[in-house]
Design an enzyme around this catalytic site. Structure first.
Site, PDB file in Angstrom:
ATOM      1  N   ARG A 125       4.305  41.025 158.113  1.00  0.00           N
ATOM      2  CA  ARG A 125       3.373  41.371 157.023  1.00  0.00           C
ATOM      3  C   ARG A 125       3.284  40.296 155.945  1.00  0.00           C
ATOM      4  NH1 ARG A 125       5.870  46.509 157.820  1.00  0.00           N
ATOM      5  NH2 ARG A 125       4.544  47.746 159.190  1.00  0.00           N
ATOM      6  N   LYS A 147      -8.718  30.976 153.220  1.00  0.00           N
ATOM      7  CA  LYS A 147      -9.394  31.655 154.346  1.00  0.00           C
ATOM      8  C   LYS A 147      -8.659  31.284 155.616  1.00  0.00           C
ATOM      9  CE  LYS A 147     -14.163  32.425 152.923  1.00  0.00           C
ATOM     10  NZ  LYS A 147     -15.573  32.066 153.171  1.00  0.00           N
ATOM     11  N   GLU A 189     -18.671  18.412 155.021  1.00  0.00           N
ATOM     12  CA  GLU A 189     -18.155  19.354 154.012  1.00  0.00           C
ATOM     13  C   GLU A 189     -18.020  18.677 152.651  1.00  0.00           C
ATOM     14  OE1 GLU A 189     -18.035  22.490 154.762  1.00  0.00           O
ATOM     15  OE2 GLU A 189     -17.230  22.841 156.767  1.00  0.00           O
ATOM     16  N   LYS A 231     -13.892  22.997 145.045  1.00  0.00           N
ATOM     17  CA  LYS A 231     -13.534  24.207 145.798  1.00  0.00           C
ATOM     18  C   LYS A 231     -12.634  25.095 144.946  1.00  0.00           C
ATOM     19  CE  LYS A 231     -12.436  26.366 150.039  1.00  0.00           C
ATOM     20  NZ  LYS A 231     -12.354  26.339 151.462  1.00  0.00           N
ATOM     21  N   GLU A 241     -14.485  36.214 148.014  1.00  0.00           N
ATOM     22  CA  GLU A 241     -15.921  36.144 148.341  1.00  0.00           C
ATOM     23  C   GLU A 241     -16.677  37.444 148.077  1.00  0.00           C
ATOM     24  OE1 GLU A 241     -16.845  33.460 151.580  1.00  0.00           O
ATOM     25  OE2 GLU A 241     -18.675  34.574 151.978  1.00  0.00           O
ATOM     26  N   ARG A 245     -18.374  32.712 145.983  1.00  0.00           N
ATOM     27  CA  ARG A 245     -17.741  31.873 147.006  1.00  0.00           C
ATOM     28  C   ARG A 245     -18.653  31.637 148.210  1.00  0.00           C
ATOM     29  NH1 ARG A 245     -11.465  31.755 149.143  1.00  0.00           N
ATOM     30  NH2 ARG A 245     -11.851  30.207 150.770  1.00  0.00           N
ATOM     31  N   ASN A 249     -20.619  28.291 151.852  1.00  0.00           N
ATOM     32  CA  ASN A 249     -21.127  28.401 153.222  1.00  0.00           C
ATOM     33  C   ASN A 249     -22.517  27.800 153.367  1.00  0.00           C
ATOM     34  OD1 ASN A 249     -19.241  29.600 155.009  1.00  0.00           O
ATOM     35  ND2 ASN A 249     -19.340  31.426 153.731  1.00  0.00           N
ATOM     36  N   HIS A 252     -23.820  26.850 156.762  1.00  0.00           N
ATOM     37  CA  HIS A 252     -22.937  27.437 157.778  1.00  0.00           C
ATOM     38  C   HIS A 252     -23.609  28.532 158.608  1.00  0.00           C
ATOM     39  CE1 HIS A 252     -20.010  25.164 155.546  1.00  0.00           C
ATOM     40  NE2 HIS A 252     -18.999  25.599 156.270  1.00  0.00           N
ATOM     41  N   HIS A 256     -23.068  27.964 162.257  1.00  0.00           N
ATOM     42  CA  HIS A 256     -22.282  28.855 163.131  1.00  0.00           C
ATOM     43  C   HIS A 256     -23.095  29.267 164.359  1.00  0.00           C
ATOM     44  CE1 HIS A 256     -19.261  30.206 159.773  1.00  0.00           C
ATOM     45  NE2 HIS A 256     -19.054  28.972 160.205  1.00  0.00           N
ATOM     46  N   HIS A 269     -17.535  21.441 164.332  1.00  0.00           N
ATOM     47  CA  HIS A 269     -17.916  22.331 163.227  1.00  0.00           C
ATOM     48  C   HIS A 269     -18.691  21.557 162.147  1.00  0.00           C
ATOM     49  CE1 HIS A 269     -17.635  25.524 160.257  1.00  0.00           C
ATOM     50  NE2 HIS A 269     -17.097  24.671 159.414  1.00  0.00           N
TER      51      HIS A 269
HETATM   52  P1  NAD Z   1      -9.913  20.450 164.361  1.00  0.00           P
HETATM   53  O1  NAD Z   1      -8.815  21.168 163.728  1.00  0.00           O
HETATM   54  O2  NAD Z   1     -10.344  20.870 165.713  1.00  0.00           O
HETATM   55  O3  NAD Z   1      -9.558  18.897 164.368  1.00  0.00           O
HETATM   56  C1  NAD Z   1     -10.471  18.005 164.936  1.00  0.00           C
HETATM   57  C2  NAD Z   1      -9.823  17.136 166.037  1.00  0.00           C
HETATM   58  O4  NAD Z   1      -9.084  16.106 165.415  1.00  0.00           O
HETATM   59  C3  NAD Z   1      -8.872  17.882 166.935  1.00  0.00           C
HETATM   60  O5  NAD Z   1      -8.979  17.370 168.229  1.00  0.00           O
HETATM   61  C4  NAD Z   1      -7.522  17.523 166.339  1.00  0.00           C
HETATM   62  O6  NAD Z   1      -6.457  17.626 167.249  1.00  0.00           O
HETATM   63  C5  NAD Z   1      -7.756  16.097 165.946  1.00  0.00           C
HETATM   64  N1  NAD Z   1      -6.927  15.596 164.869  1.00  0.00           N
HETATM   65  C6  NAD Z   1      -6.535  16.241 163.755  1.00  0.00           C
HETATM   66  N2  NAD Z   1      -5.921  15.407 162.928  1.00  0.00           N
HETATM   67  C7  NAD Z   1      -5.893  14.205 163.544  1.00  0.00           C
HETATM   68  C8  NAD Z   1      -5.407  12.934 163.175  1.00  0.00           C
HETATM   69  N3  NAD Z   1      -4.874  12.698 161.975  1.00  0.00           N
HETATM   70  N4  NAD Z   1      -5.512  11.922 164.056  1.00  0.00           N
HETATM   71  C9  NAD Z   1      -6.108  12.118 165.260  1.00  0.00           C
HETATM   72  N5  NAD Z   1      -6.629  13.290 165.645  1.00  0.00           N
HETATM   73  C10 NAD Z   1      -6.520  14.316 164.787  1.00  0.00           C
HETATM   74  O7  NAD Z   1     -11.246  20.505 163.455  1.00  0.00           O
HETATM   75  P2  NAD Z   1     -11.489  20.385 161.884  1.00  0.00           P
HETATM   76  O8  NAD Z   1     -12.799  19.743 161.754  1.00  0.00           O
HETATM   77  O9  NAD Z   1     -10.334  19.819 161.182  1.00  0.00           O
HETATM   78  O10 NAD Z   1     -11.604  21.912 161.431  1.00  0.00           O
HETATM   79  C11 NAD Z   1     -12.621  22.731 161.925  1.00  0.00           C
HETATM   80  C12 NAD Z   1     -12.164  24.156 161.810  1.00  0.00           C
HETATM   81  O11 NAD Z   1     -11.945  24.480 160.434  1.00  0.00           O
HETATM   82  C13 NAD Z   1     -13.159  25.163 162.321  1.00  0.00           C
HETATM   83  O12 NAD Z   1     -12.506  26.114 163.117  1.00  0.00           O
HETATM   84  C14 NAD Z   1     -13.699  25.820 161.067  1.00  0.00           C
HETATM   85  O13 NAD Z   1     -14.104  27.133 161.280  1.00  0.00           O
HETATM   86  C15 NAD Z   1     -12.530  25.731 160.159  1.00  0.00           C
HETATM   87  N6  NAD Z   1     -12.871  25.768 158.740  1.00  0.00           N
HETATM   88  C16 NAD Z   1     -12.195  26.624 157.965  1.00  0.00           C
HETATM   89  C17 NAD Z   1     -12.441  26.658 156.608  1.00  0.00           C
HETATM   90  C18 NAD Z   1     -11.643  27.563 155.722  1.00  0.00           C
HETATM   91  O14 NAD Z   1     -11.985  27.703 154.549  1.00  0.00           O
HETATM   92  N7  NAD Z   1     -10.584  28.142 156.223  1.00  0.00           N
HETATM   93  C19 NAD Z   1     -13.396  25.798 156.049  1.00  0.00           C
HETATM   94  C20 NAD Z   1     -14.062  24.907 156.884  1.00  0.00           C
HETATM   95  C21 NAD Z   1     -13.784  24.896 158.240  1.00  0.00           C
HETATM   96  N1  GLY Z   2     -15.259  27.097 153.665  1.00  0.00           N
HETATM   97  C1  GLY Z   2     -15.800  28.219 152.968  1.00  0.00           C
HETATM   98  C2  GLY Z   2     -14.843  28.907 152.086  1.00  0.00           C
HETATM   99  O1  GLY Z   2     -13.699  28.539 151.980  1.00  0.00           O
HETATM  100  O2  GLY Z   2     -15.201  29.870 151.472  1.00  0.00           O
END
Ligand code: NAD
Ligand code: GLY
Length: 368
Positions: A125, A147, A189, A231, A241, A245, A249, A252, A256, A269
């Site tokens: 939890r 998030k 972003e 942010k 949100e 917030r 998006n 997005h 999406h 993404h």
């Molecule tokens: P990812 O985590 O898939 O990373 C992209 C690629 O880069 C992967 O293959 C990873 O293994 C590789 N990688 C990571 N760091 C590296 C490094 N230093 N050197 C070499 N390779 C490396 O993708 P991302 O773009 O980082 O994140 C996308 C995800 O984030 C999506 O799932 C999206 O929904 C999520 N997201 C979440 C929020 C939130 O607020 N929580 C906001 C935006 C996006």
């Molecule tokens: N990436 C959108 C949020 O954090 O709200």
């Protein structure tokens, strides 16, 4: 080489407040973790790409702090942001006898960060976790604000929790191993914050886009810091949100749909968000909220960042209909009605509905 000073951004959320540390050479420095509360064990969550590059160095930095440091290595990719992969984290926690004080360290991009955060939110939890983002996208967005979650085959990020980390450690040097396509995805972003919140920042990005692509340390440090400040400003006002917030998006809803429609991982993404911002800007213009000049300006910048600006076809029979169908499965949708983040003034965004016919026009105009 010019190494920028350590930058710190505070995120003020009462008893869930924390700091984001930004600089090169900090993720493997024990001092980066010295203020974290004591615990017997830590679990580093990483993936098959990032683990071989950085996990041993993080483990060494944590050595003096925790008696037991375990690592779980997940398969790499958006396609693995699932219940099955999440369970690998729970398996590791239970097999290693991790307790309520065990600290999880998310070492990777947004996929690892979102899954680790969700595992931390739900194991016993709730256990503490630290974000060590290694992609630009994760450093400027996903590691900040709490998030967390996973995808469902019917919709992206549909299952999750709001759960804040104890700290975020953004090491700019980790970006040196990032493929250029992933760097561009992160720039989407960064660009996002300009039209929704800070036109001065948008102008700065336009002037510095080549320096960002070339990973000039000072440019990267400013982009990450300003993105995190913006942010933090939004999340501090609306952590869960209820309203504001949602502006984070921007792009997005269309994005999406692209990710889900093509199959997760086909477009990154950030690529889908970049193209989604172009579509959302066109929608804003057609709703009479902004002029064509801002649409052109954003489109040019997104293109310069190395991102697609033309949407993919998701159906040969009824492409716009398929986008609409996918966009109805969105967390902002209410009663099946799609709600779009639109630009409604200089550095101002809001959430609106739009007639399907108008959205169809935008999709038909913006897609291949
Ligand atoms: P990812 O985590 O898939 O990373 C992209 C690629 O880069 C992967 O293959 C990873 O293994 C590789 N990688 C990571 N760091 C590296 C490094 N230093 N050197 C070499 N390779 C490396 O993708 P991302 O773009 O980082 O994140 C996308 C995800 O984030 C999506 O799932 C999206 O929904 C999520 N997201 C979440 C929020 C939130 O607020 N929580 C906001 C935006 C996006
Ligand atoms: N990436 C959108 C949020 O954090 O709200």
């Amino acid at each position: 080489m010019n190494v920028p000073d350590l930058q710190t951004v505070a995120i003020d959320l009462a008893d869930r407040s924390y700091h984001i540390a930004i600089r090169g050479s900090i993720f493997d420095n024990p001092l980066s973790y010295s203020e974290l509360p004591p615990a017997t064990s830590a679990l580093i969550v990483t993936n098959t790409t990032v683990g071989p590059l950085y996990a041993a160095r993080l483990q060494a930095a944590l050595q003096g702090k925790y008696t037991h440091i375990h690592t779980v290595t997940l398969p790499d990719g958006e396609v693995y942001k699932t219940w099955q992969t999440l369970n690998l984290i729970f398996d590791a926690l239970l097999q290693n006898g991790c307790d309520r004080k065990t600290v999880l360290f998310a070492l990777g991009g947004g996929v690892v960060g979102d899954m680790t955060g969700f595992a931390a939110a739900s194991y016993m939890r709730g256990v503490p976790f630290v974000q060590v983002p290694t992609t630009l996208l994760a450093q400027v967005d996903s590691s900040v604000g709490g998030k967390t979650g996973i995808n469902h085959p019917l919709g992206k990020n549909m299952i999750g929790a709001f759960y804040q980390p104890l700290k975020v450690v953004c090491d700019l040097d980790t970006l040196k191993t990032l493929p250029p396509r992933e760097l561009s995805a992160g720039l989407a972003e960064v660009i996002k914050y300009g039209p929704i919140a800070d036109l001065t920042f948008l102008t700065w990005i336009e002037a510095n886009i080549d320096a960002l692509i070339a990973q000039k340390p000072a440019a990267l440090a400013h982009a990450v810091k300003r993105s995190c400040e913006l942010k933090a400003w939004v999340v501090e006002q609306d952590e869960r949100e209820a309203g504001l917030r949602a502006i984070l998006n921007f792009g997005h809803t269309f994005g999406h749909a692209i990710e889900a429609g093509l199959g997760y991982g086909e477009w990154l993404h950030g690529e889908a968000v970049g193209c989604g911002m172009v579509m959302a800007a066109h929608l804003s213009q057609r709703l009479g909220l902004i002029d064509a000049a801002l649409v052109q300006r954003l489109t040019a910048l997104i293109q310069k960042a190395g991102l697609p600006t033309t949407g993919p076809r998701l159906s040969e029979a009824d492409n716009a209909g398929r986008y609409l169908e996918l966009m109805r499965v969105d967390k902002k949708a209410e009663g099946g009605e799609i709600r779009f983040v639109v630009i409604d003034g200089p550095a101002s965004a809001g959430v609106r509905t739009a007639p399907d016919a108008l959205v169809r026009e935008v999709i038909n105009f913006c897609c291949a």
